[in-house]
Design a protein around this motif. Structure first.
Motif, mmCIF file in Angstrom:
data_model
loop_
_atom_site.group_PDB
_atom_site.id
_atom_site.type_symbol
_atom_site.label_atom_id
_atom_site.label_comp_id
_atom_site.label_asym_id
_atom_site.label_seq_id
_atom_site.Cartn_x
_atom_site.Cartn_y
_atom_site.Cartn_z
ATOM 1 N N ASP A 102 -36.625 60.305 -81.402
ATOM 2 C CA ASP A 102 -35.204 59.951 -81.358
ATOM 3 C C ASP A 102 -34.325 61.111 -81.808
ATOM 4 N N SER A 103 -34.926 62.148 -82.349
ATOM 5 C CA SER A 103 -34.164 63.316 -82.807
ATOM 6 C C SER A 103 -33.430 63.945 -81.628
ATOM 7 N N ALA A 104 -32.127 64.076 -81.773
ATOM 8 C CA ALA A 104 -31.274 64.580 -80.693
ATOM 9 C C ALA A 104 -29.840 64.620 -81.223
ATOM 10 N N VAL A 105 -28.945 65.130 -80.391
ATOM 11 C CA VAL A 105 -27.521 65.017 -80.680
ATOM 12 C C VAL A 105 -26.987 63.821 -79.894
ATOM 13 N N TYR A 106 -26.342 62.917 -80.592
ATOM 14 C CA TYR A 106 -25.769 61.733 -79.957
ATOM 15 C C TYR A 106 -24.271 61.959 -79.793
ATOM 16 N N LEU A 107 -23.843 61.924 -78.544
ATOM 17 C CA LEU A 107 -22.458 62.218 -78.203
ATOM 18 C C LEU A 107 -21.741 60.945 -77.779
ATOM 19 N N CYS A 108 -20.519 60.830 -78.213
ATOM 20 C CA CYS A 108 -19.668 59.723 -77.812
ATOM 21 C C CYS A 108 -18.517 60.294 -76.996
ATOM 22 N N ALA A 109 -18.081 59.564 -76.001
ATOM 23 C CA ALA A 109 -16.946 59.987 -75.195
ATOM 24 C C ALA A 109 -16.057 58.779 -74.925
ATOM 25 N N SER A 110 -14.781 59.033 -74.680
ATOM 26 C CA SER A 110 -13.892 57.945 -74.284
ATOM 27 C C SER A 110 -13.019 58.411 -73.132
ATOM 28 N N SER A 111 -12.513 57.444 -72.376
ATOM 29 C CA SER A 111 -11.614 57.775 -71.276
ATOM 30 C C SER A 111 -10.563 56.681 -71.150
ATOM 31 N N LEU A 112 -9.460 57.058 -70.518
ATOM 32 C CA LEU A 112 -8.319 56.144 -70.410
ATOM 33 C C LEU A 112 -8.670 54.926 -69.562
ATOM 34 N N GLY A 113 -9.494 55.136 -68.565
ATOM 35 C CA GLY A 113 -9.918 54.048 -67.705
ATOM 36 C C GLY A 113 -11.344 54.262 -67.285
ATOM 37 N N ALA A 114 -11.849 53.329 -66.532
ATOM 38 C CA ALA A 114 -13.237 53.427 -66.062
ATOM 39 C C ALA A 114 -13.280 54.171 -64.736
ATOM 40 N N GLU B 76 -11.106 61.633 -66.815
ATOM 41 C CA GLU B 76 -11.790 62.600 -67.654
ATOM 42 C C GLU B 76 -12.368 61.919 -68.881
ATOM 43 N N GLN B 77 -13.610 62.251 -69.174
ATOM 44 C CA GLN B 77 -14.233 61.748 -70.390
ATOM 45 C C GLN B 77 -14.057 62.802 -71.479
ATOM 46 N N GLN C 105 -19.771 73.748 -73.440
ATOM 47 C CA GLN C 105 -20.250 73.301 -74.740
ATOM 48 C C GLN C 105 -20.558 74.518 -75.601
ATOM 49 N N ASN C 106 -19.941 74.538 -76.767
ATOM 50 C CA ASN C 106 -20.191 75.620 -77.731
ATOM 51 C C ASN C 106 -21.144 75.114 -78.807
ATOM 52 N N SER C 107 -22.081 75.965 -79.181
ATOM 53 C CA SER C 107 -22.964 75.703 -80.324
ATOM 54 C C SER C 107 -23.639 74.341 -80.256
ATOM 55 N N GLY C 108 -23.981 73.876 -79.058
ATOM 56 C CA GLY C 108 -24.752 72.645 -78.925
ATOM 57 C C GLY C 108 -24.053 71.393 -79.422
ATOM 58 N N ARG C 109 -22.738 71.389 -79.451
ATOM 59 C CA ARG C 109 -22.035 70.200 -79.926
ATOM 60 C C ARG C 109 -21.131 69.622 -78.841
ATOM 61 N N GLY C 110 -19.908 69.255 -79.163
ATOM 62 C CA GLY C 110 -19.061 68.516 -78.226
ATOM 63 C C GLY C 110 -18.765 69.273 -76.945
ATOM 64 N N LEU C 111 -18.616 68.517 -75.869
ATOM 65 C CA LEU C 111 -18.311 69.109 -74.581
ATOM 66 C C LEU C 111 -16.814 69.101 -74.335
ATOM 67 N N VAL C 112 -16.336 70.160 -73.705
ATOM 68 C CA VAL C 112 -14.930 70.277 -73.335
ATOM 69 C C VAL C 112 -14.834 70.246 -71.821
ATOM 70 N N HIS C 113 -13.988 69.360 -71.326
ATOM 71 C CA HIS C 113 -13.807 69.237 -69.885
ATOM 72 C C HIS C 113 -13.048 70.451 -69.355
ATOM 73 N N LEU C 114 -13.578 71.046 -68.296
ATOM 74 C CA LEU C 114 -12.932 72.218 -67.711
ATOM 75 C C LEU C 114 -12.164 71.870 -66.447
ATOM 76 N N ILE C 115 -12.815 71.203 -65.531
ATOM 77 C CA ILE C 115 -12.187 70.980 -64.234
ATOM 78 C C ILE C 115 -12.926 69.859 -63.492
ATOM 79 N N LEU C 116 -12.173 69.092 -62.719
ATOM 80 C CA LEU C 116 -12.733 68.046 -61.867
ATOM 81 C C LEU C 116 -12.364 68.367 -60.429
ATOM 82 N N ILE C 117 -13.336 68.297 -59.548
ATOM 83 C CA ILE C 117 -13.078 68.513 -58.126
ATOM 84 C C ILE C 117 -13.559 67.285 -57.372
ATOM 85 N N ARG C 118 -12.711 66.778 -56.500
ATOM 86 C CA ARG C 118 -13.038 65.571 -55.751
ATOM 87 C C ARG C 118 -13.862 65.922 -54.525
ATOM 88 N N SER C 119 -14.551 64.935 -53.992
ATOM 89 C CA SER C 119 -15.477 65.194 -52.879
ATOM 90 C C SER C 119 -14.753 65.664 -51.619
#
Lengths: 115, 110
Positions: free
Chosen positions: A86-98, A103-104, B37-51
């Protein structure tokens, strides 16, 4: 404004113990997600909440994992009888809608180490 | 399971050079997103491209999408030390449930 926050930032526990990981999403975001990231891998989906209910928990690896979001805001990921795998980094994200067009926003994660 | 796959796994460049990384995926998508992602932690959204889009720009970032080849590329121009990070593409084969690749680790040397 404040982003997604997660506590604790690091958690070390012994095999077999119970842990709780907390996520505080961005205010007003109705959708909340948990992901797990192992070393050298990308995040993997665990569970998705829309409001208070778990809309999709198909990513939870087994019944030792459980998550709640009782008031539609803060969420807690609970792991029973922890295992070294189970060792890992657990990340949470939220977004305005589904949906993927929203963007998450990710939190900094909780690094869980099971010894 | 992860649907996206980034290439190369690692990239080392000199400051000021451009960095290009690619993402291939397996099933049809609505959108494709790139994260840093820096230093194996939180992700930062860069860009979204639609199909239905083929190219998108954001500052020093340029993303292309070729749905016929199921691939995308991320170009970072005039790289800086602060661009040192891991970059992930994320697809949405199941809508909200993002599927990430293993990432490309970029090191920008001063």
């Amino acid at each position: 404004g404040a982003g997604v926050s997660q506590t604790p930032s690091n958690k070390v526990t012994e095999k077999g113990k119970y842990v709780e990981l907390r996520c505080d999403p961005i205010s007003g975001h109705t959708a909340l997600y948990w992901y797990r990231q192992s070393l050298g891998q990308g995040p993997e989906f665990l569970i998705y909440f829309q409001g208070t209910g778990a809309a999709d928990d198909s990513g939870l690896p087994n019944d030792r994992f459980f998550a709640v979001r009782p008031e539609g805001s803060v969420s807690t990921l609970k792991i029973q009888r922890t295992e070294r795998g189970d060792s890992a980094v657990y990340l949470c994200a939220s977004s305005l809608g589904a949906g993927s067009s929203y963007e998450q926003y990710f939190g900094p994660g909780t690094r869980l180490t099971v010894t | 399971s992860q649907q996206g796959e980034e290439d190369p796994q690692a990239l080392s460049i000199q400051e000021g050079e451009n960095a290009t990384m690619n993402c291939s995926y397996k099933t049809s998508i609505n959108n494709l997103q790139w994260y840093r992602q820096n230093s194996g932690r939180g992700l930062v959204h860069l860009i979204l491209i639609r199909s239905n889009e083929r190219e998108k720009h954001s500052g020093r970032l340029r993303v292309t999408l070729d749905t016929s080849k199921k691939s995308s590329s991320l170009l970072i121009t005039a790289s800086r030390a602060a661009d040192t990070a891991s970059y992930f593409c994320a697809t949405d084969p199941y809508d909200y449930k993002l599927s990430f690749g293993a990432g490309t680790t970029v090191t920008v040397r001063a």
